[in-house]
Design an enzyme around this catalytic site. Structure first.
Site, PDB file in Angstrom:
ATOM      1  N   THR A 109      81.655  61.504 -27.702  1.00 26.14           N
ATOM      2  CA  THR A 109      80.506  61.520 -28.596  1.00 26.14           C
ATOM      3  C   THR A 109      79.196  61.191 -27.882  1.00 26.14           C
ATOM      4  O   THR A 109      79.212  60.490 -26.856  1.00 26.14           O
ATOM      5  CB  THR A 109      80.744  60.497 -29.730  1.00 26.14           C
ATOM      6  OG1 THR A 109      79.550  60.276 -30.442  1.00 26.14           O
ATOM      7  CG2 THR A 109      81.220  59.146 -29.190  1.00 26.14           C
TER       8      THR A 109
ATOM      9  N   LYS B  48      84.874  54.366 -27.553  1.00 28.93           N
ATOM     10  CA  LYS B  48      84.831  55.714 -26.981  1.00 28.93           C
ATOM     11  C   LYS B  48      84.316  55.651 -25.537  1.00 28.93           C
ATOM     12  O   LYS B  48      84.825  56.342 -24.655  1.00 28.93           O
ATOM     13  CB  LYS B  48      83.928  56.644 -27.811  1.00 28.93           C
ATOM     14  CG  LYS B  48      84.466  57.007 -29.187  1.00 28.93           C
ATOM     15  CD  LYS B  48      85.731  57.838 -29.158  1.00 28.93           C
ATOM     16  CE  LYS B  48      85.510  59.258 -28.660  1.00 28.93           C
ATOM     17  NZ  LYS B  48      86.790  60.041 -28.741  1.00 28.93           N
TER      18      LYS B  48
END
Ligand code: NAD
Ligand code: TYD
Length: 336
Positions: A125, A153
C-alpha cells in the site's frame, strides 16, 4: 503457469483470480485463503467450477500449510493479497495485523526461496510512506507509517527487500493507492457509504472531511499486477496509482448526488486517531518501464460500483448484520 494467489477470497484478490483465469487460458490458479471476516467465496461463484481453479482454506502464518499447498500443486509463483487491511480495525485490535502482514509475508518469502519459485508479488500500500502535504511519493520515498495497519504492511515490505538483498529471492513489491469497485467489504469508505444510503442511513464523515485519497479501479490494478508478475525484475518496487485524488468530502458529495441524496445525509463524526491527511502516488516508473496506465474513468467506475451494490443486496446485507453488526457499532460514530 501454476499460480498461488494468497487472500484470493477477498476484494482485490478475487478480482485478480477472475482476471487471470479469463486472460490466460492455460494458467492454473490455487486460491489460498484463511476466510477471515473479509474472505468471501461468493466473490468467486462464477469460477468455482472452473477446472483450472482450486480453493484451499489455509493461513499464511502456518508455515507447514503454505509448504504443503505449494508442493501439492507444483506452484511456480505467488501473488500475495492476504492481509488484514482495514485501518480502523488495526487501531482497535492490531494483533492479527502484525501476525498476518509481517509473519505471513515472512512465511511466503521463505517458501519462495526454499521452493525456488520464479516470482513472488507482494501487494502493498501507499500508506507505508505516511502522509504527504504536497507532491507525490516515489519508490524512493522513506517509509513513515502512522497506523498499526501501515506499520505492519511496512514490516512485510522491509522483509521483501531484505530477502532480495540477502538471498536474491525474486520478490516484487507494489505500493498502491486506494482500490474501489464491486465486491469490497462494506467497511471501507465507498461501499460503507453506498450501502448506508441504500439502507436510508446517514454517512459518517471523519473529521473535517478534507483528507485526500487517490482511487484506482479494480480492473486497472489487475492489469498492473499482471504486468509486474510477468515483466518486473526481481527486487524491484513499483507504485501503482491513478492520479484520481479526491478529498473525502468531494467523494462523499459525488456518491450522494449520484444516488439522489443531499448533504443532509452527511453525519460529521470525530476523527480517526492518527488519520493520514493525504496520500498521493507517483506511478511514472510503471508507465516508463512497461507502458501501463490507468484506463477507467472514475465517475463511470463509481456509477458501476453503486449499481452493483444496489443490485446485490444479498451479497452485502449479511455483512452488515448478525455478528458483523458488532464491528459497525464500534466504528467512529460519535458526533463531531
Ligand atoms: P480484503 O480485506 O478484502 O481481503 C483480504 C483477504 O485475505 C481475505 O480474503 C482474507 O480472508 C484473507 N486473509 C486474511 N488473513 C489471512 C491469512 N492469515 N492467511 C490467509 N488469508 C488471509 O483485502 P483487499 O482490500 O482486497 O486488499 C488486498 C491487498 O491489497 C492487501 O494486502 C492490502 O494491504 C493491499 N491494498 C489494499 C488497498 C485497498 O484499498 N483495499 C489499497 C492498497 C493495497
Ligand atoms: P478507508 O476506506 O478506511 O481507507 P484508508 O483509510 O485505508 O484510506 O477510508 C478512506 C478515507 O475515508 C479515510 O480518509 C477515512 C475516511 N472514512 C470516513 O470519513 N468515514 C468512514 O466511515 C470510513 C470507513 C472512512
Amino acid at each position: 503457469m501454476k499460480l498461488l494467489v494468497c487472500g484470493g477470497a477477498g476484494f482485490m484478490g478475487s478480482h485478480f483470480i477472475k482476471y487471470i483465469l479469463a486472460t490466460y487460458p492455460d494458467y492454473e490458479v490455487v486460491n489460498f485463503d484463511k476466510l477471515t471476516y473479509a474472505g468471501n467465496l461468493e466473490n468467486l461463484r462464477e469460477v468455482e467450477n472452473n477446472p483450472r481453479y482450486t480453493f484451499v482454506r489455509g493461513d499464511i502464518c502456518d508455515k507447514a500449510a503454505v509448504e504443503d499447498v505449494i508442493r501439492e500443486n507444483n506452484i511456480e509463483a505467488i501473488v500475495n493479497y492476504a492481509a488484514e487491511t482495514h485501518v480502523d480495525r488495526s487501531i482497535m485490535d492490531p494483533d492479527a495485523f502484525l501476525r498476518t502482514d509481517i509473519l505471513g509475508t515472512f512465511n511466503l518469502l521463505e517458501a519462495t526461496k526454499n521452493f525456488n519459485l520464479t516470482k513472488m508479488v507482494q501487494i502493498s500500500t501507499d500508506e507505508v510512506y505516511g502522509s504527504i502535504e504536497a507532491g507525490s511519493f516515489t519508490e524512493e520515498s522513506p517509509f513513515s507509517p502512522n497506523s498499526p495497519y501501515s506499520a505492519a504492511k511496512a514490516g512485510g515490505d522491509h522483509l521483501c527487500r531484505a530477502y532480495f538483498v540477502t538471498y536474491k529471492t525474486p520478490v516484487v513489491v507494489t505500493h498502491s493507492c486506494n482500490f474501489y469497485g464491486t465486491n469490497q467489504y462494506p467497511e471501507k469508505l465507498i461501499p460503507f457509504f453506498i450501502t448506508n444510503l441504500i439502507e436510508g442511513k446517514k454517512v459518517p464523515l471523519y473529521g473535517d472531511g478534507k483528507n485526500v485519497r487517490e482511487w484506482i479501479h479494480t480492473s486497472d490494478h489487475c492489469k498492473a499486477v499482471d504486468v509486474l508478475l510477468h515483466k518486473a525484475a526481481p527486487g524491484e518496487v513499483y507504485n501503482i496509482g491513478s492520479g484520481q485524488e479526491l478529498e473525502n468530502i468531494e467523494l462523499t458529495n459525488m456518491i450522494l448526488s449520484e444516488m439522489g441524496f443531499g448533504g443532509d445525509m452527511i453525519e460529521p463524526v470525530r476523527d480517526r486517531p492518527g488519520h493520514d491527511r493525504r496520500y498521493s502516488i507517483d506511478w511514472s516508473k510503471l508507465k516508463k518501464d512497461f507502458g501501463w496506465h490507468p484506463e477507467k474513468d472514475f465517475k463511470a467506475g463509481l456509477r458501476e460500483t453503486i449499481k452493483w451494490y444496489k443490485n446485490n443486496p444479498n451479497w452485502w446485507q449479511p455483512l452488515k448484520s448478525g455478528e458483523h453488526r458488532e464491528y459497525f457499532k464500534k466504528q467512529y460514530t460519535e458526533k463531531a
